[in-house]
Motif scaffolding. Structure first.
Motif, PDB file in Angstrom:
ATOM      1  N   GLN A   6       0.831  -1.214   0.000  1.00 34.80           N
ATOM      2  CA  GLN A   6       0.000   0.000   0.000  1.00 34.80           C
ATOM      3  C   GLN A   6       0.864   1.262   0.000  1.00 34.80           C
ATOM      4  OE1 GLN A   6      -2.414  -0.622   3.506  1.00 34.80           O
ATOM      5  NE2 GLN A   6      -4.154  -1.313   2.269  1.00 34.80           N
ATOM      6  N   VAL A   7       1.956   1.233   0.765  1.00 30.51           N
ATOM      7  CA  VAL A   7       2.851   2.387   0.829  1.00 30.51           C
ATOM      8  C   VAL A   7       3.519   2.619  -0.524  1.00 30.51           C
ATOM      9  CG1 VAL A   7       4.991   3.224   1.896  1.00 30.51           C
ATOM     10  CG2 VAL A   7       3.223   2.200   3.314  1.00 30.51           C
ATOM     11  N   ALA A   8       3.690   1.561  -1.312  1.00 31.50           N
ATOM     12  CA  ALA A   8       4.378   1.654  -2.604  1.00 31.50           C
ATOM     13  C   ALA A   8       3.552   2.340  -3.689  1.00 31.50           C
ATOM     14  CB  ALA A   8       4.764   0.256  -3.083  1.00 31.50           C
ATOM     15  N   VAL A   9       2.260   2.482  -3.475  1.00 28.26           N
ATOM     16  CA  VAL A   9       1.369   2.987  -4.540  1.00 28.26           C
ATOM     17  C   VAL A   9       1.779   4.354  -5.088  1.00 28.26           C
ATOM     18  CG1 VAL A   9      -1.015   3.727  -5.000  1.00 28.26           C
ATOM     19  CG2 VAL A   9      -0.579   1.523  -3.906  1.00 28.26           C
ATOM     20  N   PRO A  10       2.042   5.386  -4.261  1.00 32.04           N
ATOM     21  CA  PRO A  10       2.392   6.690  -4.859  1.00 32.04           C
ATOM     22  C   PRO A  10       3.608   6.630  -5.782  1.00 32.04           C
ATOM     23  CG  PRO A  10       1.918   6.959  -2.531  1.00 32.04           C
ATOM     24  CD  PRO A  10       1.975   5.484  -2.792  1.00 32.04           C
ATOM     25  N   GLY A  11       4.676   5.956  -5.353  1.00 31.91           N
ATOM     26  CA  GLY A  11       5.873   5.862  -6.189  1.00 31.91           C
ATOM     27  C   GLY A  11       5.612   5.115  -7.482  1.00 31.91           C
ATOM     28  N   ALA A  12       4.816   4.041  -7.392  1.00 29.01           N
ATOM     29  CA  ALA A  12       4.488   3.265  -8.589  1.00 29.01           C
ATOM     30  C   ALA A  12       3.679   4.108  -9.573  1.00 29.01           C
ATOM     31  CB  ALA A  12       3.721   2.004  -8.205  1.00 29.01           C
ATOM     32  N   LEU A  13       2.728   4.866  -9.053  1.00 35.10           N
ATOM     33  CA  LEU A  13       1.905   5.702  -9.936  1.00 35.10           C
ATOM     34  C   LEU A  13       2.715   6.826 -10.581  1.00 35.10           C
ATOM     35  CD1 LEU A  13      -1.434   5.941  -7.930  1.00 35.10           C
ATOM     36  CD2 LEU A  13      -0.952   4.591  -9.981  1.00 35.10           C
ATOM     37  N   GLY A  15       5.950   6.714 -11.260  1.00 34.76           N
ATOM     38  CA  GLY A  15       6.775   6.066 -12.285  1.00 34.76           C
ATOM     39  C   GLY A  15       5.979   5.718 -13.527  1.00 34.76           C
ATOM     40  N   ALA A  16       4.782   5.147 -13.318  1.00 39.02           N
ATOM     41  CA  ALA A  16       3.933   4.810 -14.463  1.00 39.02           C
ATOM     42  C   ALA A  16       3.514   6.079 -15.210  1.00 39.02           C
ATOM     43  CB  ALA A  16       2.706   4.033 -13.994  1.00 39.02           C
ATOM     44  N   GLY A  17       3.230   7.135 -14.459  1.00 40.86           N
ATOM     45  CA  GLY A  17       2.866   8.410 -15.082  1.00 40.86           C
ATOM     46  C   GLY A  17       4.002   8.974 -15.918  1.00 40.86           C
ATOM     47  N   ALA A  18       5.239   8.795 -15.459  1.00 39.53           N
ATOM     48  CA  ALA A  18       6.395   9.254 -16.238  1.00 39.53           C
ATOM     49  C   ALA A  18       6.488   8.480 -17.548  1.00 39.53           C
ATOM     50  CB  ALA A  18       7.681   9.095 -15.429  1.00 39.53           C
ATOM     51  N   GLY A  19       6.191   7.173 -17.503  1.00 40.45           N
ATOM     52  CA  GLY A  19       6.176   6.376 -18.730  1.00 40.45           C
ATOM     53  C   GLY A  19       5.102   6.846 -19.691  1.00 40.45           C
ATOM     54  N   LEU A  20       3.918   7.139 -19.162  1.00 42.76           N
ATOM     55  CA  LEU A  20       2.833   7.655 -20.012  1.00 42.76           C
ATOM     56  C   LEU A  20       3.199   9.013 -20.602  1.00 42.76           C
ATOM     57  CD1 LEU A  20      -0.323   6.689 -17.922  1.00 42.76           C
ATOM     58  CD2 LEU A  20       0.424   5.713 -20.115  1.00 42.76           C
ATOM     59  N   ALA A  21       3.861   9.843 -19.808  1.00 41.80           N
ATOM     60  CA  ALA A  21       4.291  11.151 -20.322  1.00 41.80           C
ATOM     61  C   ALA A  21       5.294  10.975 -21.460  1.00 41.80           C
ATOM     62  CB  ALA A  21       4.901  11.979 -19.191  1.00 41.80           C
ATOM     63  N   ALA A  22       6.198  10.017 -21.317  1.00 36.33           N
ATOM     64  CA  ALA A  22       7.162   9.758 -22.392  1.00 36.33           C
ATOM     65  C   ALA A  22       6.450   9.295 -23.656  1.00 36.33           C
ATOM     66  CB  ALA A  22       8.183   8.710 -21.941  1.00 36.33           C
ATOM     67  N   GLY A  23       5.433   8.462 -23.494  1.00 34.70           N
ATOM     68  CA  GLY A  23       4.638   8.038 -24.649  1.00 34.70           C
ATOM     69  C   GLY A  23       3.919   9.207 -25.294  1.00 34.70           C
ATOM     70  N   LEU A  49       8.153   0.201 -11.129  1.00 36.16           N
ATOM     71  CA  LEU A  49       8.767  -0.728 -10.169  1.00 36.16           C
ATOM     72  C   LEU A  49       9.792  -0.015  -9.297  1.00 36.16           C
ATOM     73  CD1 LEU A  49       9.198  -3.899 -12.415  1.00 36.16           C
ATOM     74  CD2 LEU A  49       7.560  -3.570 -10.547  1.00 36.16           C
ATOM     75  N   LEU A  50      10.620   0.825  -9.901  1.00 39.58           N
ATOM     76  CA  LEU A  50      11.611   1.564  -9.130  1.00 39.58           C
ATOM     77  C   LEU A  50      10.950   2.593  -8.214  1.00 39.58           C
ATOM     78  CD1 LEU A  50      14.305   1.985 -11.889  1.00 39.58           C
ATOM     79  CD2 LEU A  50      14.638   0.824  -9.699  1.00 39.58           C
ATOM     80  N   GLY A  51       9.912   3.259  -8.694  1.00 38.40           N
ATOM     81  CA  GLY A  51       9.183   4.213  -7.854  1.00 38.40           C
ATOM     82  C   GLY A  51       8.553   3.523  -6.658  1.00 38.40           C
ATOM     83  N   ALA A  52       7.963   2.349  -6.897  1.00 41.26           N
ATOM     84  CA  ALA A  52       7.393   1.570  -5.796  1.00 41.26           C
ATOM     85  C   ALA A  52       8.490   1.178  -4.819  1.00 41.26           C
ATOM     86  CB  ALA A  52       6.697   0.327  -6.344  1.00 41.26           C
ATOM     87  N   GLY A  53       9.652   0.803  -5.334  1.00 40.25           N
ATOM     88  CA  GLY A  53      10.776   0.443  -4.474  1.00 40.25           C
ATOM     89  C   GLY A  53      11.220   1.600  -3.594  1.00 40.25           C
ATOM     90  N   ILE A  77      21.281   5.656  -9.899  1.00 46.25           N
ATOM     91  CA  ILE A  77      21.496   4.261 -10.297  1.00 46.25           C
ATOM     92  C   ILE A  77      20.267   3.713 -11.024  1.00 46.25           C
ATOM     93  CG2 ILE A  77      21.871   1.914  -9.411  1.00 46.25           C
ATOM     94  CD1 ILE A  77      23.438   3.344  -7.074  1.00 46.25           C
ATOM     95  N   GLY A  78      19.088   3.975 -10.468  1.00 51.35           N
ATOM     96  CA  GLY A  78      17.861   3.382 -10.993  1.00 51.35           C
ATOM     97  C   GLY A  78      17.426   3.907 -12.351  1.00 51.35           C
ATOM     98  N   PHE A  79      17.549   5.218 -12.576  1.00 52.55           N
ATOM     99  CA  PHE A  79      17.073   5.781 -13.838  1.00 52.55           C
ATOM    100  C   PHE A  79      17.836   5.240 -15.043  1.00 52.55           C
ATOM    101  CE2 PHE A  79      16.660   9.058 -17.116  1.00 52.55           C
ATOM    102  CZ  PHE A  79      15.274   9.136 -17.210  1.00 52.55           C
TER     103      PHE A  79
END
Length: 187
Positions: A6-13, A15-23, A49-53, A77-79
């Motif tokens: 549950q705590v991972a949700v903001p970071g995951a969202l 990260g996913a939003g950054a992918g959508l922005a790139a698209g 995944l990295l944002g959730a991490g 490292i992650g990016f």
């Protein structure tokens, strides 16, 4: 595990939003819809995944919220890793075989430099979205409760500092008029 999930949700969202922005940016510059979708998936998945991490590290207390150095190091490292996965996965989705850049070391070095900008944006967004989410899930989730308490304490300290500055400015204006000599219009 559920609590940290549950705590991972903001970071995951984020990260996913950054992918959508790139698209979306791929579409804006004239790439095909297929290329934009491949970019969204191939970059959004590793960034999510990295944002959730990163959010999990915050929830576990390994990383302190509001401190940039851990976020900068994490994304330093992650990016580049996410971008390398993006390159390989996008090639796989578009042409059917993974594609790596010709100079992988140079590519990773450049991505490491760019990562600090991403880290700033990620941190800023995380600190805006996470407290609201944590407030909703904190009951029965000790990781969320602890992290929310930190954000709440930080917000209260900032509010008190702002009020003190406002009060001091108001008080300082009166004394400034008494101490400053009048020049009678002369410079």
């Amino acid at each position: 595990m559920r609590d940290l999930g549950q705590v991972a949700v903001p970071g995951a969202l984020i990260g996913a939003g950054a992918g959508l922005a790139a698209g979306g940016l791929a579409l804006i510059v004239g790439q095909s819809i297929g290329w934009a979708v491949a970019t969204s998936v191939a970059l959004g998945l590793p960034l999510a995944l990295l944002g959730a991490g990163f959010s999990v590290l915050l929830g576990m207390g390994v990383v302190t919220p509001g401190v940039f150095a851990p976020a900068g190091l994490y994304w330093f490292i992650g990016f580049p890793v996410a971008r390398l996965v993006h390159e390989a996965l996008a090639g796989l989705l578009i042409v059917g075989q993974p594609a790596l850049p010709p100079d992988v070391i140079g590519f990773l070095a450049y991505q490491a430099m760019v990562s600090l900008g991403f880290a700033i944006g990620f941190s800023w967004l995380h600190e805006r979205f996470a407290p609201g989410w944590l407030r909703r899930i904190r009951r029965g989730n000790p990781s969320a409760e602890r992290l929310y308490a930190f954000y709440l304490q930080h917000a209260e300290a900032q509010w008190r500092a702002k009020e003190n500055r406002r009060r001091n400015r108001g008080a300082g204006q009166g004394w400034g008029r008494l101490i400053r000599p009048r020049t009678g219009g002369r410079a």
